[in-house]
Write a protein that holds these residues in place. Structure first.
Motif, PDB file in Angstrom:
ATOM      1  N   SER A  49       0.816  -1.216   0.000  1.00 16.84           N
ATOM      2  CA  SER A  49       0.000   0.000   0.000  1.00 16.84           C
ATOM      3  C   SER A  49       0.847   1.262   0.000  1.00 16.84           C
ATOM      4  CB  SER A  49      -0.929   0.003   1.223  1.00 16.84           C
ATOM      5  OG  SER A  49      -0.167  -0.097   2.419  1.00 16.84           O
ATOM      6  N   LEU A  50       2.175   1.133   0.174  1.00 19.69           N
ATOM      7  CA  LEU A  50       3.070   2.286   0.134  1.00 19.69           C
ATOM      8  C   LEU A  50       3.440   2.559  -1.319  1.00 19.69           C
ATOM      9  CD1 LEU A  50       4.692   4.304   1.893  1.00 19.69           C
ATOM     10  CD2 LEU A  50       6.584   2.669   1.825  1.00 19.69           C
ATOM     11  N   LYS A  51       2.997   3.692  -1.843  1.00 17.11           N
ATOM     12  CA  LYS A  51       3.146   3.947  -3.270  1.00 17.11           C
ATOM     13  C   LYS A  51       3.789   5.304  -3.532  1.00 17.11           C
ATOM     14  CE  LYS A  51      -0.994   1.225  -4.344  1.00 17.11           C
ATOM     15  NZ  LYS A  51      -0.226   0.078  -4.843  1.00 17.11           N
ATOM     16  N   VAL A  52       4.273   5.472  -4.766  1.00 22.13           N
ATOM     17  CA  VAL A  52       4.814   6.753  -5.202  1.00 22.13           C
ATOM     18  C   VAL A  52       3.732   7.821  -5.096  1.00 22.13           C
ATOM     19  CG1 VAL A  52       5.724   8.032  -7.182  1.00 22.13           C
ATOM     20  CG2 VAL A  52       6.515   5.705  -6.732  1.00 22.13           C
ATOM     21  N   GLY A  53       4.125   8.973  -4.553  1.00 18.80           N
ATOM     22  CA  GLY A  53       3.177  10.062  -4.379  1.00 18.80           C
ATOM     23  C   GLY A  53       2.614  10.159  -2.974  1.00 18.80           C
ATOM     24  N   THR A  54       2.893   9.161  -2.130  1.00 19.63           N
ATOM     25  CA  THR A  54       2.396   9.178  -0.755  1.00 19.63           C
ATOM     26  C   THR A  54       3.114  10.255   0.058  1.00 19.63           C
ATOM     27  OG1 THR A  54       1.966   6.788  -0.833  1.00 19.63           O
ATOM     28  CG2 THR A  54       2.068   7.816   1.347  1.00 19.63           C
ATOM     29  N   PRO A  55       2.394  11.184   0.672  1.00 23.46           N
ATOM     30  CA  PRO A  55       3.050  12.180   1.530  1.00 23.46           C
ATOM     31  C   PRO A  55       3.440  11.549   2.865  1.00 23.46           C
ATOM     32  CG  PRO A  55       0.687  12.526   1.540  1.00 23.46           C
ATOM     33  CD  PRO A  55       0.947  11.424   0.552  1.00 23.46           C
ATOM     34  N   VAL A  56       4.597  11.942   3.402  1.00 27.42           N
ATOM     35  CA  VAL A  56       5.062  11.396   4.673  1.00 27.42           C
ATOM     36  C   VAL A  56       5.531  12.528   5.571  1.00 27.42           C
ATOM     37  CG1 VAL A  56       5.740   9.179   3.669  1.00 27.42           C
ATOM     38  CG2 VAL A  56       7.409  11.029   3.804  1.00 27.42           C
ATOM     39  N   LYS A  57       5.528  12.261   6.881  1.00 26.43           N
ATOM     40  CA  LYS A  57       5.983  13.228   7.878  1.00 26.43           C
ATOM     41  C   LYS A  57       7.244  12.714   8.570  1.00 26.43           C
ATOM     42  CE  LYS A  57       1.239  14.725   8.877  1.00 26.43           C
ATOM     43  NZ  LYS A  57       0.193  14.844   9.923  1.00 26.43           N
ATOM     44  N   THR A  58       7.958  13.595   9.200  1.00 31.46           N
ATOM     45  CA  THR A  58       9.166  13.218   9.927  1.00 31.46           C
ATOM     46  C   THR A  58       8.796  12.345  11.122  1.00 31.46           C
ATOM     47  OG1 THR A  58      10.204  15.310   9.297  1.00 31.46           O
ATOM     48  CG2 THR A  58      11.209  14.081  11.111  1.00 31.46           C
ATOM     49  N   GLY A  59       9.439  11.170  11.207  1.00 30.95           N
ATOM     50  CA  GLY A  59       9.137  10.242  12.290  1.00 30.95           C
ATOM     51  C   GLY A  59       7.972   9.322  12.004  1.00 30.95           C
ATOM     52  N   THR A  79       7.600  13.597   0.076  1.00 26.18           N
ATOM     53  CA  THR A  79       6.739  12.742  -0.738  1.00 26.18           C
ATOM     54  C   THR A  79       7.525  11.557  -1.265  1.00 26.18           C
ATOM     55  OG1 THR A  79       5.506  14.700  -1.446  1.00 26.18           O
ATOM     56  CG2 THR A  79       5.172  12.691  -2.712  1.00 26.18           C
ATOM     57  N   VAL A  80       6.947  10.376  -1.191  1.00 20.06           N
ATOM     58  CA  VAL A  80       7.597   9.185  -1.734  1.00 20.06           C
ATOM     59  C   VAL A  80       7.716   9.333  -3.248  1.00 20.06           C
ATOM     60  CG1 VAL A  80       7.411   6.689  -2.059  1.00 20.06           C
ATOM     61  CG2 VAL A  80       6.740   7.714   0.131  1.00 20.06           C
ATOM     62  N   CYS A  81       8.952   9.245  -3.761  1.00 21.05           N
ATOM     63  CA  CYS A  81       9.144   9.394  -5.207  1.00 21.05           C
ATOM     64  C   CYS A  81       9.612   8.104  -5.874  1.00 21.05           C
ATOM     65  CB  CYS A  81      10.128  10.534  -5.512  1.00 21.05           C
ATOM     66  SG  CYS A  81      11.776  10.332  -4.818  1.00 21.05           S
ATOM     67  N   ALA A  82       9.924   7.076  -5.090  1.00 28.49           N
ATOM     68  CA  ALA A  82      10.310   5.784  -5.676  1.00 28.49           C
ATOM     69  C   ALA A  82      10.158   4.689  -4.633  1.00 28.49           C
ATOM     70  CB  ALA A  82      11.746   5.823  -6.194  1.00 28.49           C
ATOM     71  N   VAL A  83       9.660   3.542  -5.072  1.00 30.28           N
ATOM     72  CA  VAL A  83       9.594   2.321  -4.257  1.00 30.28           C
ATOM     73  C   VAL A  83      10.126   1.203  -5.137  1.00 30.28           C
ATOM     74  CG1 VAL A  83       8.147   0.732  -2.956  1.00 30.28           C
ATOM     75  CG2 VAL A  83       7.580   3.169  -2.993  1.00 30.28           C
ATOM     76  N   ALA A  84      11.265   0.627  -4.752  1.00 28.63           N
ATOM     77  CA  ALA A  84      11.922  -0.336  -5.643  1.00 28.63           C
ATOM     78  C   ALA A  84      12.544  -1.472  -4.854  1.00 28.63           C
ATOM     79  CB  ALA A  84      13.007   0.383  -6.460  1.00 28.63           C
ATOM     80  N   PRO A  85      12.684  -2.636  -5.497  1.00 33.20           N
ATOM     81  CA  PRO A  85      13.380  -3.742  -4.817  1.00 33.20           C
ATOM     82  C   PRO A  85      14.860  -3.423  -4.636  1.00 33.20           C
ATOM     83  CG  PRO A  85      12.872  -4.316  -7.093  1.00 33.20           C
ATOM     84  CD  PRO A  85      12.201  -3.010  -6.835  1.00 33.20           C
ATOM     85  N   PHE A  86      15.445  -3.944  -3.555  1.00 31.94           N
ATOM     86  CA  PHE A  86      16.862  -3.736  -3.276  1.00 31.94           C
ATOM     87  C   PHE A  86      17.464  -5.058  -2.838  1.00 31.94           C
ATOM     88  CE2 PHE A  86      20.357  -2.793  -0.335  1.00 31.94           C
ATOM     89  CZ  PHE A  86      21.163  -2.004  -1.153  1.00 31.94           C
ATOM     90  N   LEU A  87      18.602  -5.417  -3.451  1.00 36.17           N
ATOM     91  CA  LEU A  87      19.285  -6.656  -3.112  1.00 36.17           C
ATOM     92  C   LEU A  87      20.365  -6.347  -2.091  1.00 36.17           C
ATOM     93  CD1 LEU A  87      19.264  -9.676  -3.884  1.00 36.17           C
ATOM     94  CD2 LEU A  87      21.110  -9.181  -5.501  1.00 36.17           C
ATOM     95  N   THR A  98      12.451   5.852  -1.564  1.00 38.04           N
ATOM     96  CA  THR A  98      13.104   7.146  -1.724  1.00 38.04           C
ATOM     97  C   THR A  98      12.081   8.260  -1.530  1.00 38.04           C
ATOM     98  OG1 THR A  98      14.686   6.199  -3.288  1.00 38.04           O
ATOM     99  CG2 THR A  98      14.495   8.591  -3.254  1.00 38.04           C
ATOM    100  N   ILE A  99      12.464   9.249  -0.715  1.00 35.50           N
ATOM    101  CA  ILE A  99      11.557  10.347  -0.374  1.00 35.50           C
ATOM    102  C   ILE A  99      12.176  11.667  -0.826  1.00 35.50           C
ATOM    103  CG2 ILE A  99      10.370  11.558   1.503  1.00 35.50           C
ATOM    104  CD1 ILE A  99      10.659   8.926   3.134  1.00 35.50           C
ATOM    105  N   LYS A 100      11.416  12.444  -1.567  1.00 34.03           N
ATOM    106  CA  LYS A 100      11.837  13.795  -1.934  1.00 34.03           C
ATOM    107  C   LYS A 100      11.445  14.727  -0.799  1.00 34.03           C
ATOM    108  CE  LYS A 100      11.434  17.382  -5.488  1.00 34.03           C
ATOM    109  NZ  LYS A 100      12.899  17.553  -5.551  1.00 34.03           N
ATOM    110  N   THR A 101      12.439  15.393  -0.223  1.00 29.15           N
ATOM    111  CA  THR A 101      12.191  16.174   0.984  1.00 29.15           C
ATOM    112  C   THR A 101      11.505  17.506   0.679  1.00 29.15           C
ATOM    113  OG1 THR A 101      14.405  17.151   0.872  1.00 29.15           O
ATOM    114  CG2 THR A 101      14.155  15.152   2.147  1.00 29.15           C
ATOM    115  N   ALA A 102      10.692  17.927   1.634  1.00 28.12           N
ATOM    116  CA  ALA A 102      10.021  19.226   1.544  1.00 28.12           C
ATOM    117  C   ALA A 102      10.724  20.206   2.484  1.00 28.12           C
ATOM    118  CB  ALA A 102       8.549  19.084   1.939  1.00 28.12           C
ATOM    119  N   ALA A 103      10.422  21.469   2.327  1.00 29.04           N
ATOM    120  CA  ALA A 103      11.007  22.474   3.210  1.00 29.04           C
ATOM    121  C   ALA A 103      10.395  22.350   4.600  1.00 29.04           C
ATOM    122  CB  ALA A 103      10.752  23.868   2.642  1.00 29.04           C
ATOM    123  N   GLY A 104      11.238  22.288   5.617  1.00 33.66           N
ATOM    124  CA  GLY A 104      10.747  22.194   6.985  1.00 33.66           C
ATOM    125  C   GLY A 104      10.338  20.793   7.373  1.00 33.66           C
ATOM    126  N   ASP A 105      10.102  20.603   8.667  1.00 32.95           N
ATOM    127  CA  ASP A 105       9.710  19.306   9.203  1.00 32.95           C
ATOM    128  C   ASP A 105       8.312  19.385   9.807  1.00 32.95           C
ATOM    129  OD1 ASP A 105      11.824  17.356   8.843  1.00 32.95           O
ATOM    130  OD2 ASP A 105      13.046  18.632  10.153  1.00 32.95           O
TER     131      ASP A 105
END
Length: 427
Positions: A49-59, A79-87, A98-105
């Motif tokens: 259910s965690l998808k690209v475009g999901t807004p997130v907060k610190t913590g 905002t989540v900008c990528a969800v990918a498999p990692f080996l 991967t999260i693209k950071t916004a100004a401020g927390d």
């Protein structure tokens, strides 16, 4: 599997850092444009259910699905900008977010209510992915009850001084974390291990019994500390049946900070060593790309240079400056290509250096022959694989440049995986 105890201890000439040697104040790394966090769970695109475009907060707690126990903790608002498999290491399948950071927390408030009453459930749900990566699950294992918590005040490898910095500068948070652990677990026997030369710095300041260890490497290795405390080493079933649980000082301080403030810590203390061996101490958001830290300290990476997570004896090389620091990243070591000791497939020449240097007196020259051939069970049965304390001294002195330490780590991992599969089949 057969296992024997130590017959004696050799005395390598390497020494750990002392608390008095630790840098006074870390450089604060600015929040990067993006952070990458690892959820230690395989990505299944049909169900998460965690998808690209999901807004997130610190913590904020980030899980692939709301009911999942395994998670990451967002270190930024964005905002989540990528969800990918990692080996990951040993072929483990993780998920990179991967999260693209916004100004401020904008702080997430979900944890604040849970912080009012400490419990193992709340610790495991929110703190397990925080700085220091507190391992909470073993404390919840009713089959193997824990009677002693060892707060790891030293550092397993050379050069690294993260735990020493925490001990010296975060005594209040450390005591708060110890109190939370006592309330949540009911365990009163909590031990803090520190270098013997530094005992006087902590006696009376920390709310736990202080246990000194010699400054010579590898006496601060967790398995060496375990042996000195109990007189035994774990077998193929690991530490769990011994009733002793290790947790690093930074993890305990993280617990203390979280429950004192009602907010989850998101910054990690990291030691950075440049090509000249100069140590820089940094404080950065979990998920910050390695390249950001290196740029801050003017470290330039050229073709065939090596970047290592961890120390010189037991660290692991990474392949890109874009990889992020994790909640368990204590050090970043950079080696110029001209000084890198290369490994080879040259056969063992039976010089005996690995046997002479081994603190556990493991017959390393014989053990490695079985491990090279993938005969892990035979190596464990015949040549004391589980007596190895994983200090890396054998690889350091090997004339043939055989990656002995890596063979041993791989063997223990594969045997542990086999044992887990057998236990699952029996249930």
């Amino acid at each position: 599997m057969r296992k024997r105890s130590f017959f004696g201890l050799s005395k390598p000439c390497f020494h750990y850092e002392l608390a008095t040697d630790a840098a006074a104040e870390p450089a604060v790394i600015p929040t990067p444009e993006t952070v990458t966090l690892y959820i230690k769970q395989e990505l299944k695109r049909t169900s998460n259910s965690l998808k690209v475009g999901t807004p997130v907060k610190t913590g904020q707690r980030l899980a692939l699905n709301a009911d999942d126990e395994i998670c990451a903790i967002s270190s930024v608002t964005g905002t989540v900008c990528a969800v990918a498999p990692f080996l990951a290491d040993y072929g483990k399948a993780w998920t990179a977010v991967t999260i693209k950071t916004a100004a401020g927390d904008t702080p997430d408030t979900e944890f604040s209510e849970a912080s009012l009453e400490p419990s193992l459930e709340s610790l495991n749900r929110y703190l397990a992915a925080c700085p220091g990566e507190p391992a909470i699950t073993p404390l919840m294992d009713e089959r193997n009850p824990v009677h002693t918590i060892v707060v790891y005040g030293g550092n397993a490898d050379l050069l690294i001084d993260t735990s020493l910095y925490v001990l010296k500068h975060s005594a209040e948070a450390l005591n708060a974390g110890i109190e939370v652990l006592r309330k949540a677990t009911g365990i009163e026997n909590i031990v803090i291990v520190v270098p013997e030369e530094s005992v006087q710095n902590y006696s009376g300041h920390l709310d736990a019994r202080i246990q000194p260890f010699p400054r010579q490497y590898p006496f601060a290795q967790p398995l060496m500390v375990l042996f000195n405390l109990t007189g035994r080493l774990p077998d193929e079933k690991g530490i769990a049946p011994m009733g002793v649980h290790f947790i690093c000082a930074e993890a305990v301080a993280t617990i203390g900070q979280a429950f004192s403030s009602g907010r989850l810590p998101v910054e990690k203390t990291v030691a950075v060593f440049d090509k000249n061996g100069t140590r820089h101490l940094a404080r950065a958001r979990v998920g910050t790309p390695v390249g950001v830290l290196l740029k801050t300290f003017g470290v330039e990476i050229n073709d065939q240079d090596k970047i290592i997570f961890g120390g010189p004896m037991t660290g692991k090389a990474i392949y890109s400056e874009d990889l992020p620091i994790g909640p368990d990243t204590d050090a970043i070591l950079v080696q110029d290509k001209s000084v890198i000791p290369l490994y080879s497939d040259y056969p063992c020449i039976n010089c005996g250096d690995c046997v002479r240097i081994c603190p556990a007196n493991v017959p390393v020259n014989l053990l490695v022959r079985f491990l090279e051939a993938g005969q892990y069970t035979e190596g464990a049965d015949l040549y004391d694989l589980y007596s190895c304390i994983e200090c890396g001294l054998c690889s350091y002195v090997c004339v043939s440049r055989i990656p002995i330490y890596q063979y041993i780590k791989l063997a223990k991992y594969e045997l542990g995986r086999t044992l887990s599969a057998e236990e699952m089949n029996e249930q």
